[in-house]
Design an enzyme around this catalytic site. Structure first.
Site, PDB file in Angstrom:
ATOM      1  N   ASP A  34       0.942  -1.329   0.040  1.00  0.00           N
ATOM      2  CA  ASP A  34       0.230   0.013   0.010  1.00  0.00           C
ATOM      3  C   ASP A  34       0.750   1.232  -0.025  1.00  0.00           C
ATOM      4  OD1 ASP A  34      -3.144   0.175   0.781  1.00  0.00           O
ATOM      5  OD2 ASP A  34      -2.092   1.919   1.071  1.00  0.00           O
ATOM      6  N   GLU A 152     -15.256 -10.233  -4.079  1.00  0.00           N
ATOM      7  CA  GLU A 152     -15.240 -10.558  -2.602  1.00  0.00           C
ATOM      8  C   GLU A 152     -16.658 -10.145  -2.106  1.00  0.00           C
ATOM      9  OE1 GLU A 152     -12.757 -11.308  -0.203  1.00  0.00           O
ATOM     10  OE2 GLU A 152     -14.688 -11.408   0.698  1.00  0.00           O
ATOM     11  N   ARG A 155     -18.569  -8.826   4.237  1.00  0.00           N
ATOM     12  CA  ARG A 155     -19.341  -7.532   4.941  1.00  0.00           C
ATOM     13  C   ARG A 155     -18.611  -6.884   5.964  1.00  0.00           C
ATOM     14  NH1 ARG A 155     -24.602 -10.584   6.391  1.00  0.00           N
ATOM     15  NH2 ARG A 155     -22.784 -11.931   7.032  1.00  0.00           N
ATOM     16  N   ASN A 229     -25.046  -7.225  -4.762  1.00  0.00           N
ATOM     17  CA  ASN A 229     -25.021  -5.835  -3.976  1.00  0.00           C
ATOM     18  C   ASN A 229     -26.366  -5.188  -4.599  1.00  0.00           C
ATOM     19  OD1 ASN A 229     -23.022  -6.305  -2.315  1.00  0.00           O
ATOM     20  ND2 ASN A 229     -21.625  -4.989  -3.015  1.00  0.00           N
ATOM     21  N   ALA A 273     -36.934  -1.644   6.452  1.00  0.00           N
ATOM     22  CA  ALA A 273     -36.959  -0.194   6.104  1.00  0.00           C
ATOM     23  C   ALA A 273     -36.313   0.676   7.259  1.00  0.00           C
ATOM     24  CB  ALA A 273     -38.465   0.303   6.279  1.00  0.00           C
ATOM     25  N   CYS A 281     -19.684   0.224  -0.439  1.00  0.00           N
ATOM     26  CA  CYS A 281     -20.028  -0.449  -1.583  1.00  0.00           C
ATOM     27  C   CYS A 281     -21.095  -0.467  -2.274  1.00  0.00           C
ATOM     28  CB  CYS A 281     -20.057  -2.119  -0.975  1.00  0.00           C
ATOM     29  SG  CYS A 281     -18.185  -2.757  -0.690  1.00  0.00           S
TER      30      CYS A 281
HETATM   31  P1  NAI Z   1      -9.944   0.994   0.784  1.00  0.00           P
HETATM   32  O1  NAI Z   1     -10.223   2.120   0.128  1.00  0.00           O
HETATM   33  O2  NAI Z   1     -10.161   0.593   2.255  1.00  0.00           O
HETATM   34  O3  NAI Z   1      -8.424   0.063   0.600  1.00  0.00           O
HETATM   35  C1  NAI Z   1      -7.854   0.380  -0.907  1.00  0.00           C
HETATM   36  C2  NAI Z   1      -6.384   0.480  -0.656  1.00  0.00           C
HETATM   37  O4  NAI Z   1      -5.862   0.452  -1.892  1.00  0.00           O
HETATM   38  C3  NAI Z   1      -6.116   1.893   0.180  1.00  0.00           C
HETATM   39  O5  NAI Z   1      -5.363   1.551   1.242  1.00  0.00           O
HETATM   40  C4  NAI Z   1      -5.128   2.387  -0.975  1.00  0.00           C
HETATM   41  O6  NAI Z   1      -4.221   3.274  -0.238  1.00  0.00           O
HETATM   42  C5  NAI Z   1      -4.579   1.411  -1.925  1.00  0.00           C
HETATM   43  N1  NAI Z   1      -4.101   1.480  -2.943  1.00  0.00           N
HETATM   44  C6  NAI Z   1      -4.558   2.559  -3.945  1.00  0.00           C
HETATM   45  N2  NAI Z   1      -3.585   2.286  -5.027  1.00  0.00           N
HETATM   46  C7  NAI Z   1      -2.763   1.253  -4.894  1.00  0.00           C
HETATM   47  C8  NAI Z   1      -1.872   0.821  -5.593  1.00  0.00           C
HETATM   48  N3  NAI Z   1      -1.487   1.275  -6.874  1.00  0.00           N
HETATM   49  N4  NAI Z   1      -1.112  -0.257  -5.042  1.00  0.00           N
HETATM   50  C9  NAI Z   1      -1.236  -0.656  -3.724  1.00  0.00           C
HETATM   51  N5  NAI Z   1      -2.452  -0.082  -2.954  1.00  0.00           N
HETATM   52  C10 NAI Z   1      -3.054   1.019  -3.317  1.00  0.00           C
HETATM   53  O7  NAI Z   1     -11.051  -0.195  -0.085  1.00  0.00           O
HETATM   54  P2  NAI Z   1     -11.939  -1.458   0.313  1.00  0.00           P
HETATM   55  O8  NAI Z   1     -12.802  -1.113   1.199  1.00  0.00           O
HETATM   56  O9  NAI Z   1     -10.600  -2.388   1.005  1.00  0.00           O
HETATM   57  O10 NAI Z   1     -12.419  -1.937  -1.059  1.00  0.00           O
HETATM   58  C11 NAI Z   1     -11.343  -2.466  -1.820  1.00  0.00           C
HETATM   59  C12 NAI Z   1     -12.207  -2.853  -3.071  1.00  0.00           C
HETATM   60  O11 NAI Z   1     -12.927  -4.162  -2.492  1.00  0.00           O
HETATM   61  C13 NAI Z   1     -13.144  -1.965  -3.628  1.00  0.00           C
HETATM   62  O12 NAI Z   1     -13.254  -2.350  -5.022  1.00  0.00           O
HETATM   63  C14 NAI Z   1     -14.467  -2.336  -2.842  1.00  0.00           C
HETATM   64  O13 NAI Z   1     -15.698  -2.257  -3.809  1.00  0.00           O
HETATM   65  C15 NAI Z   1     -14.279  -3.867  -2.909  1.00  0.00           C
HETATM   66  N6  NAI Z   1     -15.046  -4.530  -1.671  1.00  0.00           N
HETATM   67  C16 NAI Z   1     -15.266  -3.676  -0.492  1.00  0.00           C
HETATM   68  C17 NAI Z   1     -15.869  -4.532   0.472  1.00  0.00           C
HETATM   69  C18 NAI Z   1     -16.011  -3.652   1.600  1.00  0.00           C
HETATM   70  O14 NAI Z   1     -16.954  -4.287   2.519  1.00  0.00           O
HETATM   71  N7  NAI Z   1     -15.246  -2.898   1.977  1.00  0.00           N
HETATM   72  C19 NAI Z   1     -16.641  -5.571   0.191  1.00  0.00           C
HETATM   73  C20 NAI Z   1     -16.434  -6.307  -0.977  1.00  0.00           C
HETATM   74  C21 NAI Z   1     -15.656  -5.749  -1.978  1.00  0.00           C
END
Ligand code: NAI
Length: 454
Positions: A34, A152, A155, A229, A273, A281
């Protein structure tokens, strides 16, 4: 079964860190990459940067065992890795389309270091067609590494449970061996499940989900995630439409949905409701699906309706309070309990509680908000005028009304008489229909629900 694959997870977010903690605890050396130094420092110190039940214990053990390795370097992680999983963020653009700059940046950077025998896995939620574009880019760079979509379904707030006792693992692509190798990672987590659950302090659910493995085509895998979703969002907005009608005709939407949901063909889940859905998401996945449809000339009107209803719910609830209070909210003091988008998480992205607090502040009310976990994350989205209280009572003290916007147990289990004794006024807004409305009424409060009234 592949033994001891080395994993790199790109993106140490809610999904990336949860997944990495599990693969590391399953004995697989796992790098989490990250660019965010705070997130990496937190992992390095053996802690998650966000609250999720059981996760800190796993992160602490996996880091101490040397199996979970945080880094900001692709060069230090990807070349060694058999499986590289992208779980970077996919925020939405102002027009609702998915912003894929992180997805493509991660793929482009990883492509520089992937070994020929590696598999590249997409775990981020991306619009259908994204995988084909990345495959094209890989081919353009002379890379023949297989690409697998692995959506993924975890939740937030039950992330570890969802991952340990999963309904389904979906993998999509056209390289059968690569699909198997990705499934093997999950089989290894399953094999370590009891020990991981013990370290995390989690009990197995009474009824175990099926735990199905599904192999599908790439486009189907991409569509499965957003469609899941979108359907859940649809159920919530449907329940909210019926709630608004229930308010008009004096019906009780909870009773209606209890009976409707008792039909096995329909099911009760997500027919609740309230103030609508939020989080990182649902809102963006619905917007992304609409936008992906438009790109193909398909107008998903049904999802536009779900989106519009959802947008209206916080305002609808505030209007109900305003009507009860008798006019303007200006100069009133309102306690807002709950800033996380749901209970059990510190995530405040697109949180209805935050929206409610901001709308009230803009209407000239004094807003005293409290959340047991989400103050730090909510601060970024809250209007400056919203005051963060130090606890439930501190938020309630002197308030004319309370709006319970997130169903944290400490709010739901707090006796109506306790609310009544601390509040100055008598208005009680149950924005998720989680309270016994008769008990609230009996405590001398005016109960305001969504599609139900005393
Ligand atoms: P998040 O925003 O918490 O984490 C994403 C991370 O990616 C950040 O820490 C960011 O700094 C890092 N990042 C950005 N560019 C990067 C790069 N080039 N190389 C390495 N790291 C990089 O996002 P979150 O919630 O974990 O979601 C990730 C994906 O999973 C999204 O597409 C989301 O829609 C999906 N998702 C999320 C769920 C959730 O409950 N949060 C559940 C299911 C899917």
């Amino acid at each position: 079964m592949e033994q001891r694959a080395v994993i790199t997870i790109l993106g140490t977010g809610y999904v990336g860190l949860t997944t990495a903690a599990l693969t590391a605890m399953a004995g697989l050396k796992t790098y989490v990459v990250d660019p965010n130094p705070d997130r990496l420092a937190s992992v390095r110190s053996g802690k998650s940067f966000f609250y999720e039940e059981g996760l800190d214990a796993l992160v602490a053990k996996a880091v101490a065992d040397g199996l979970l390795i945080p880094t900001d370097s692709y060069e230090a992680s990807v070349p060694e890795s058999d499986i590289v999983i992208s779980s970077v963020g996919t925020p939405d653009n102002p027009d609702g389309s998915s912003n894929l700059k992180y997805v493509f940046a991660a793929a482009t950077e990883a492509a520089r270091y992937l070994k020929p025998s590696a598999v590249y896995v997409q775990k981020s939620t991306v619009p259908v067609g994204t995988g084909a574009k990345i495959r094209q880019a890989f081919a353009g760079a002379g890379l023949t590494v297989p690409y697998v979509s692995n959506p993924e379904f975890l939740r937030e707030s039950t992330a570890l449970r969802d991952s340990l006792w999963f309904d389904r693992i979906v993998v999509g692509g056209d390289d059968a061996a690569a699909l198997e190798r990705v499934q093997d990672v999950y089989r290894q987590i399953e094999a370590s499940r009891a020990q991981i659950a013990q370290t995390a302090g989690l009990q197995a659910p009474a009824v175990l989900p099926k735990g199905t493995y599904m192999q599908v085509g790439l486009e189907s895998a991409e569509l499965i995630k957003v469609t899941s979703n979108a359907f859940l969002a649809l159920k919530i907005s449907f329940a909210n439409s019926i709630a608004v009608l229930s308010d008009k005709v004096g019906a009780n939407v909870t009773q209606v949905m209890d009976a409707v949901g008792a039909d096995a063909r329909i099911g009760r889940a997500f027919l609740n409701a309230g103030r609508g859905y939020g989080g990182g998401c649902f809102p963006k996945d619905v917007a992304g699906l609409i936008s992906a449809g438009l790109e193909q000339g398909v107008n998903l009107e049904i999802m536009r309706a779900a989106q519009a209803i959802n947008e209206e719910m916080p305002g609808y609830i505030i209007e109900k309070l305003q009507n009860s209070i008798g006019g303007s909210l200006e100069g009133r003091t309102i306690a807002v309990l709950g800033l996380a988008f749901k209970a059990g998480t510190s995530d405040a992205r697109r949180s209805p509680g935050v929206k409610i607090a901001n709308v009230l502040a803009n209407a000239g009310a004094t807003v005293r908000a409290y959340d047991p976990q989400a103050h730090a994350e909510a601060a970024a989205y809250l209007d400056d005028a919203v005051v963060l209280a130090s606890g439930t009572d501190d938020a309630l003290r002197g308030a004319d009304a309370v709006i319970v916007a997130t169903d944290w147990p400490e709010f739901v289990d707090y006796a109506p008489s306790a609310y009544a004794s601390v509040l100055s006024g008598t208005y009680f807004v149950d924005a998720l229909n989680r309270f016994d409305m008769q008990a609230v009424h009996d405590a001398g409060l005016e109960y305001i629900g969504v599609g139900q009234s005393v």
